[in-house]
Design an enzyme around this catalytic site. Structure first.
Site, PDB file in Angstrom:
ATOM      1  N   TYR A  19      -1.436 -18.042  -4.574  1.00  0.00           N
ATOM      2  CA  TYR A  19      -0.524 -18.755  -3.678  1.00  0.00           C
ATOM      3  C   TYR A  19      -0.864 -18.383  -2.246  1.00  0.00           C
ATOM      4  O   TYR A  19      -0.902 -17.206  -1.893  1.00  0.00           O
ATOM      5  CB  TYR A  19       0.940 -18.401  -3.975  1.00  0.00           C
ATOM      6  CG  TYR A  19       1.903 -19.319  -3.270  1.00  0.00           C
ATOM      7  CD1 TYR A  19       2.480 -20.393  -3.929  1.00  0.00           C
ATOM      8  CD2 TYR A  19       2.200 -19.151  -1.915  1.00  0.00           C
ATOM      9  CE1 TYR A  19       3.340 -21.262  -3.275  1.00  0.00           C
ATOM     10  CE2 TYR A  19       3.041 -20.013  -1.251  1.00  0.00           C
ATOM     11  CZ  TYR A  19       3.609 -21.072  -1.929  1.00  0.00           C
ATOM     12  OH  TYR A  19       4.441 -21.945  -1.272  1.00  0.00           O
ATOM     13  N   SER A  31       6.397  -7.062   6.593  1.00  0.00           N
ATOM     14  CA  SER A  31       5.279  -6.192   6.937  1.00  0.00           C
ATOM     15  C   SER A  31       5.760  -4.940   7.665  1.00  0.00           C
ATOM     16  O   SER A  31       6.792  -4.949   8.342  1.00  0.00           O
ATOM     17  CB  SER A  31       4.295  -6.961   7.826  1.00  0.00           C
ATOM     18  OG  SER A  31       3.097  -6.245   7.955  1.00  0.00           O
ATOM     19  N   GLN A  55       2.368  -5.691  13.998  1.00  0.00           N
ATOM     20  CA  GLN A  55       3.182  -5.959  12.817  1.00  0.00           C
ATOM     21  C   GLN A  55       4.491  -6.637  13.189  1.00  0.00           C
ATOM     22  O   GLN A  55       4.973  -7.509  12.472  1.00  0.00           O
ATOM     23  CB  GLN A  55       3.461  -4.671  12.044  1.00  0.00           C
ATOM     24  CG  GLN A  55       2.219  -4.068  11.430  1.00  0.00           C
ATOM     25  CD  GLN A  55       1.413  -5.084  10.647  1.00  0.00           C
ATOM     26  OE1 GLN A  55       1.854  -5.579   9.626  1.00  0.00           O
ATOM     27  NE2 GLN A  55       0.219  -5.394  11.125  1.00  0.00           N
ATOM     28  N   HIS A  91       4.784 -10.487  13.139  1.00  0.00           N
ATOM     29  CA  HIS A  91       4.798 -11.250  11.884  1.00  0.00           C
ATOM     30  C   HIS A  91       6.116 -11.993  11.718  1.00  0.00           C
ATOM     31  O   HIS A  91       6.145 -13.199  11.477  1.00  0.00           O
ATOM     32  CB  HIS A  91       4.579 -10.330  10.691  1.00  0.00           C
ATOM     33  CG  HIS A  91       3.137 -10.116  10.346  1.00  0.00           C
ATOM     34  ND1 HIS A  91       2.331 -11.108   9.883  1.00  0.00           N
ATOM     35  CD2 HIS A  91       2.365  -8.999  10.411  1.00  0.00           C
ATOM     36  CE1 HIS A  91       1.110 -10.639   9.665  1.00  0.00           C
ATOM     37  NE2 HIS A  91       1.113  -9.362   9.984  1.00  0.00           N
ATOM     38  N   GLU A 124       3.636   0.516   4.284  1.00  0.00           N
ATOM     39  CA  GLU A 124       2.555  -0.396   3.926  1.00  0.00           C
ATOM     40  C   GLU A 124       1.275  -0.029   4.685  1.00  0.00           C
ATOM     41  O   GLU A 124       0.212   0.158   4.097  1.00  0.00           O
ATOM     42  CB  GLU A 124       2.980  -1.827   4.266  1.00  0.00           C
ATOM     43  CG  GLU A 124       1.913  -2.870   4.000  1.00  0.00           C
ATOM     44  CD  GLU A 124       2.308  -4.246   4.522  1.00  0.00           C
ATOM     45  OE1 GLU A 124       1.679  -5.228   4.095  1.00  0.00           O
ATOM     46  OE2 GLU A 124       3.222  -4.337   5.369  1.00  0.00           O
ATOM     47  N   HIS A 125       1.365   0.066   6.010  1.00  0.00           N
ATOM     48  CA  HIS A 125       0.233   0.450   6.859  1.00  0.00           C
ATOM     49  C   HIS A 125       0.577   1.760   7.554  1.00  0.00           C
ATOM     50  O   HIS A 125       1.621   1.859   8.210  1.00  0.00           O
ATOM     51  CB  HIS A 125      -0.038  -0.596   7.942  1.00  0.00           C
ATOM     52  CG  HIS A 125      -0.238  -1.982   7.421  1.00  0.00           C
ATOM     53  ND1 HIS A 125       0.755  -2.946   7.477  1.00  0.00           N
ATOM     54  CD2 HIS A 125      -1.304  -2.573   6.848  1.00  0.00           C
ATOM     55  CE1 HIS A 125       0.297  -4.077   6.963  1.00  0.00           C
ATOM     56  NE2 HIS A 125      -0.946  -3.882   6.553  1.00  0.00           N
ATOM     57  N   ASP A 130      -6.593  -5.849   8.439  1.00  0.00           N
ATOM     58  CA  ASP A 130      -6.035  -7.143   8.042  1.00  0.00           C
ATOM     59  C   ASP A 130      -7.120  -8.182   7.809  1.00  0.00           C
ATOM     60  O   ASP A 130      -6.934  -9.098   7.007  1.00  0.00           O
ATOM     61  CB  ASP A 130      -5.094  -7.665   9.130  1.00  0.00           C
ATOM     62  CG  ASP A 130      -3.656  -7.238   8.914  1.00  0.00           C
ATOM     63  OD1 ASP A 130      -3.363  -6.661   7.851  1.00  0.00           O
ATOM     64  OD2 ASP A 130      -2.822  -7.469   9.805  1.00  0.00           O
ATOM     65  N   HIS A 168       3.285   2.285 -43.220  1.00  0.00           N
ATOM     66  CA  HIS A 168       2.332   2.893 -42.277  1.00  0.00           C
ATOM     67  C   HIS A 168       1.638   4.080 -42.964  1.00  0.00           C
ATOM     68  O   HIS A 168       0.412   4.232 -42.896  1.00  0.00           O
ATOM     69  CB  HIS A 168       3.055   3.407 -41.026  1.00  0.00           C
ATOM     70  CG  HIS A 168       3.309   2.365 -39.982  1.00  0.00           C
ATOM     71  ND1 HIS A 168       4.184   1.327 -40.170  1.00  0.00           N
ATOM     72  CD2 HIS A 168       2.799   2.213 -38.720  1.00  0.00           C
ATOM     73  CE1 HIS A 168       4.227   0.583 -39.072  1.00  0.00           C
ATOM     74  NE2 HIS A 168       3.374   1.093 -38.179  1.00  0.00           N
TER      75      HIS A 168
END
Length: 439
Positions: free
Chosen positions: A139, A246, A268, A271, A336-337, A370, A429
């Protein structure tokens, strides 16, 4: 345009409570969105192409009265190639170099993911076989902005993993196709591009329709409707993650140009309004310099309003006792970063356990990651780096255990298995194992 960022001090008695409140982000499960997505998915599952066609015409405002068949949404390979060839030389070369660097990194990653096997003294062979998924869906957002870099980051690892069919869906509001996105699909080896989006695209990929094959996994970010749809179809298909806003966390010892750090925070914050940018630093004077840089540089930013809202509502400048404490706080944030902008970044990196990606040294701006460094930019957000990893080749593979028991091995293992099976009350078993034991 002024921005008022929070200024926190780790020595304050209420620091942890204040930081936790700042970090808190619940991806809002809006009842109206959930209800709408549930209806769309059920409709796509029931009516297939007809539902996808109807919703796409409605939500993407397809011109000329809308499309009359799903064939209108298929982008031919010739159109992808034409988009690539028509790009200005600088853009085309940038895409190609970025794609090559991403491919090299993920090919190296694949080498580390090979299966294994070993033979025990009695001849029993145990191991693991790694095989690619057959078909994946990617996507790619196409509403407020277009992201050719996301095409590269999602498609190239899948191709390196050995996925044979990569189906990309991308909405085209008002029928407008982004040429860089199409060009990136040509470079990345996407096998099919369909110009649909939203929950109906997720449903089509998950359930399959007469014209769209069901995939094994759906990856890539999207809006709240896409995120809600991915949650709902998980289990029918795999998904990569549910991406939140982000984030960037900068650990700085005060040795980096404050303009650089201010711009890294902007990178960031631009965004969207929910993005988060935080600076941790032990030097109060340096924090003041960064704040001054923020006020100086903000008016030069085309997305100044978004940055202002993001920094004002979710950003912070944090004074810490020392870099050791900065690392402890960074592990709690699990960003995240994570930029470690310091004289000896490797020294501090050794103390970091939780981060989506680490950018070490003052020249390693997050923006390079990025686009073109090579490692994947699809990263865990909202503190999920505590247990999640960047998107990679491994997300497009699965592992099968290999068990080849020798006759001699069955004598030993059969007794152990039977003993445990009887203990669990599973007689079949136990007998299955015992029948292979020589009397």
């Amino acid at each position: 345009m002024a921005v008022q960022m929070r200024k926190l001090d780790s020595s304050a008695p209420d620091f942890k409570k204040t930081l936790d409140a700042l970090l808190a982000f619940e991806s809002e499960t809006d009842d109206a969105i959930e209800s709408s997505v549930a209806k769309i998915l059920a409709d796509v599952k029931r009516r297939g192409d007809d539902a996808v066609l109807e919703y796409t015409n409605q939500f993407d405002r397809i011109p000329d009265g809308g499309a009359t068949s799903m064939a209108a949404f298929d982008v031919q390979q010739s159109e992808l190639d034409a988009a690539l060839n028509a790009l200005p030389d600088a853009q085309r070369q940038a895409l190609q170099v970025a794609a090559q660097r991403i491919r090299v990194f993920h090919e190296r990653q694949k080498q580390e993911l090979n299966g294994f096997s070993f033979t025990e003294p009695d001849g029993t062979v145990l191991g693991q076989r790694v095989t690619p998924l057959d078909r994946v869906g990617i996507y790619v957002p196409g509403g407020k902005a277009a992201y050719p870099s996301s095409v590269l980051m999602n498609a190239i690892p899948a191709q390196v993993a050995g996925v044979q069919e990569i189906v990309m869906v991308v909405p085209t509001p008002d029928g407008v196709k982004n040429q860089m996105v199409l060009a990136a699909a040509a470079i990345a080896g996407v096998t099919r591009v369909i110009t649909i989006g939203g929950a109906q695209a997720v449903g089509a990929l998950a359930y399959g329709t007469a014209t769209i094959p069901a995939v094994d996994k759906i990856v890539g970010p999207g809006n709240a409707y896409v995120a809600a749809a991915k949650r709902r179809v998980f289990g029918t298909v795999g998904i990569d993650m549910i991406a939140g806003p982000s984030e960037i966390l900068v650990l700085c010892d005060g040795s980096t140009d404050p303009d650089w750090v201010a711009m890294d925070l902007f990178s960031q914050a631009e965004h969207d309004e929910l993005a988060q940018a935080i600076l941790l630093c032990p030097d109060a004077d340096y924090i003041a310099q960064v704040e001054a840089s923020i006020h100086k540089l903000l008016p030069t930013m085309p997305r100044a309003q978004t940055i202002t809202t993001s920094l004002g509502e979710r950003g912070a400048l944090v004074k810490v006792r020392d870099m050791e404490e900065a690392c402890e706080i960074a592990n709690a944030i699990a960003a995240e970063h994570l930029e470690i902008s310091a004289e000896d970044p490797l020294h501090w990196a050794d103390r970091i356990r939780h981060a989506g990606a680490m950018f070490l040294g003052r020249f390693s701006s997050e923006s390079l990651g990025d686009y073109c460094c090579g490692p994947n930019h699809v990263l865990p957000t909202s503190r999920t780096a505590r247990f999640s990893s960047p998107l990679g080749v491994y997300d497009f593979q699965k592992r099968s255990s290999i068990i080849q028991v020798s006759e001699q091995g069955a004598q030993t293992l059969g007794k152990i298995a039977a003993e445990l099976a009887y203990g669990e009350g599973l007689q079949a078993h136990a007998r299955s194992a015992e029948l292979r034991i020589k009397s």
